[in-house]
Scaffold this motif. Structure first.
Motif, short mmCIF file in Angstrom:
data_model
loop_
_atom_site.label_atom_id
_atom_site.label_comp_id
_atom_site.label_asym_id
_atom_site.label_seq_id
_atom_site.Cartn_x
_atom_site.Cartn_y
_atom_site.Cartn_z
N UNK A 147 0.84 -1.19 0.00
CA UNK A 147 0.00 0.00 0.00
C UNK A 147 0.87 1.24 0.00
N UNK A 148 0.27 2.38 -0.34
CA UNK A 148 0.98 3.65 -0.34
C UNK A 148 0.60 4.49 0.86
N UNK A 149 1.60 5.06 1.53
CA UNK A 149 1.35 5.91 2.68
C UNK A 149 0.95 7.31 2.23
N UNK A 150 0.66 8.18 3.20
CA UNK A 150 0.21 9.53 2.87
C UNK A 150 1.31 10.35 2.19
N UNK A 151 2.58 10.07 2.53
CA UNK A 151 3.69 10.77 1.88
C UNK A 151 4.24 9.98 0.69
N UNK A 152 3.38 9.11 0.11
CA UNK A 152 3.68 8.40 -1.14
C UNK A 152 4.84 7.43 -1.02
N UNK A 153 5.01 6.84 0.15
CA UNK A 153 6.00 5.78 0.34
C UNK A 153 5.29 4.42 0.22
N UNK A 161 -6.86 1.57 2.68
CA UNK A 161 -7.58 2.73 3.20
C UNK A 161 -6.93 3.28 4.47
N UNK A 162 -6.43 2.39 5.32
CA UNK A 162 -5.85 2.84 6.60
C UNK A 162 -4.43 3.36 6.40
N UNK A 163 -3.62 2.64 5.65
CA UNK A 163 -2.23 3.06 5.44
C UNK A 163 -2.16 4.42 4.77
N UNK A 164 -3.11 4.74 3.91
CA UNK A 164 -3.11 6.03 3.21
C UNK A 164 -3.34 7.20 4.16
N UNK A 165 -3.81 6.95 5.39
CA UNK A 165 -4.07 8.03 6.34
C UNK A 165 -2.83 8.41 7.14
N UNK A 166 -1.75 7.65 7.06
CA UNK A 166 -0.56 7.90 7.85
C UNK A 166 0.64 8.07 6.92
N UNK A 167 1.60 8.89 7.39
CA UNK A 167 2.86 8.95 6.65
C UNK A 167 3.79 7.85 7.17
#
Length: 288
Positions: free
Chosen positions: A91-97, A140-146
């Motif tokens: 998944x991708x994090x909020x800071x696109x990692x 959905x959850x990982x995208x909410x955190x950096x």
């Protein structure tokens, strides 16, 4: 040849053959019925029954031995104990990692809803439902955190995943007993940057310690110099006020020298001047 005197064996009648066949069929039916009319539900399992006339019955059968109509009814056994499932998702994090997350879930079917589960999902309900809802929930959850928050707030992330996943699974009559993150891996570039940041932070702390140590050494030198200056001032003042102070200091030094010489195993010959034993001159100088 004369066949007139030959005896032909009598064949049994059709009624006897029919009776034998009937007895055989009834015996086979009795054996089949006795072998298939009872079934056992082992511990940790539940059973539902498929009836050829009415379909799936709504009743759920607990552990033990139960009766089923042979050929008409067929039991379907479900394991209702919690079973672990390991699923990995990228998944991708909020800071696109990009983050590779490994999730371990303990699931079990809701026993009262087994007829509905069989009608809608079949017996392999975990394989048909869990991968899709877990992948969707993780994204959905990982995208909410950096990336940093995923490392420092891992427990909060796990709770959020469990909350959403429990709600999604409940819609399919599946209960979740536990959800935990087993693996959290970032790409190589991010891992290298985190390591470089940690090394820089350690170097900064080391430099800060060196500066603080230098400041402390500086303060210690100042305090030491001030103490020595004050000591010299006091000694000079004592000599000015009382010349006998020098004589007292010489006596103390001669005592220390005598103690060192006496405790030594070697023989040492010193003049009286070196031992400061000519104290009579000091007395005469004092009288003058």
């Amino acid at each position: 040849m004369d066949f007139g005197n030959m005896k032909v064996p009598k064949m049994p009648g059709l009624g006897a053959v029919t009776a034998v066949v009937t007895v055989g069929i009834l015996g086979a039916a009795a054996v089949y019925g006795s072998a298939n009319s009872l079934y056992n539900v082992e511990g940790g399992n539940r059973a539902i029954v498929f009836n050829r006339l009415y379909g799936i019955k709504n009743e759920v059968y607990p552990e033990g031995t139960h009766f089923a109509i042979p050929w008409i009814e067929r039991p379907i056994i479900y394991d209702v104990r919690a079973r672990p499932h390991l699923i990995e998702s990228t998944s991708g994090s909020r800071d696109l990692q990009m983050v590779n997350v490994g999730l371990r879930v303990l699931t079990r079917p809701v026993p009262e809803k087994l007829p509905t589960i069989y009608r809608t999902l079949g017996q392999n309900f975990n394989e048909s439902v869990l991968p899709s809802i877990i992948h969707e929930t993780l994204k959905a959850v990982i995208a909410q955190y950096n990336a940093t928050q995923l490392l420092t707030q891992r427990e909060a992330v796990s709770r959020e995943i469990r909350k959403i996943l429990t709600q999604r699974a409940a819609a399919f009559n599946i209960a979740l007993d536990d959800v935990s993150i087993t693996n959290l891996k970032f790409n190589d570039n991010f891992t290298a940057s985190v390591e470089a940041k940690q090394i820089a932070a350690q170097e900064a702390e080391r430099a800060k310690y060196a500066v603080e140590k230098a400041e402390q050494d500086k303060k210690s030198a100042i305090i030491r110099a001030q103490g020595e200056a004050k000591s010299a001032e006091l000694i000079g003042q004592a000599i000015a006020e009382n010349p006998a102070f020098i004589t007292l200091r010489k006596i103390e030094v001669s005592r220390e020298i005598a103690g060192i010489v006496s405790s030594s195993r070697n023989k040492v010959l010193l003049s009286s001047k070196d031992l400061l034993l000519n104290l009579g001159t000091f007395a005469s100088e004092g009288k003058v």
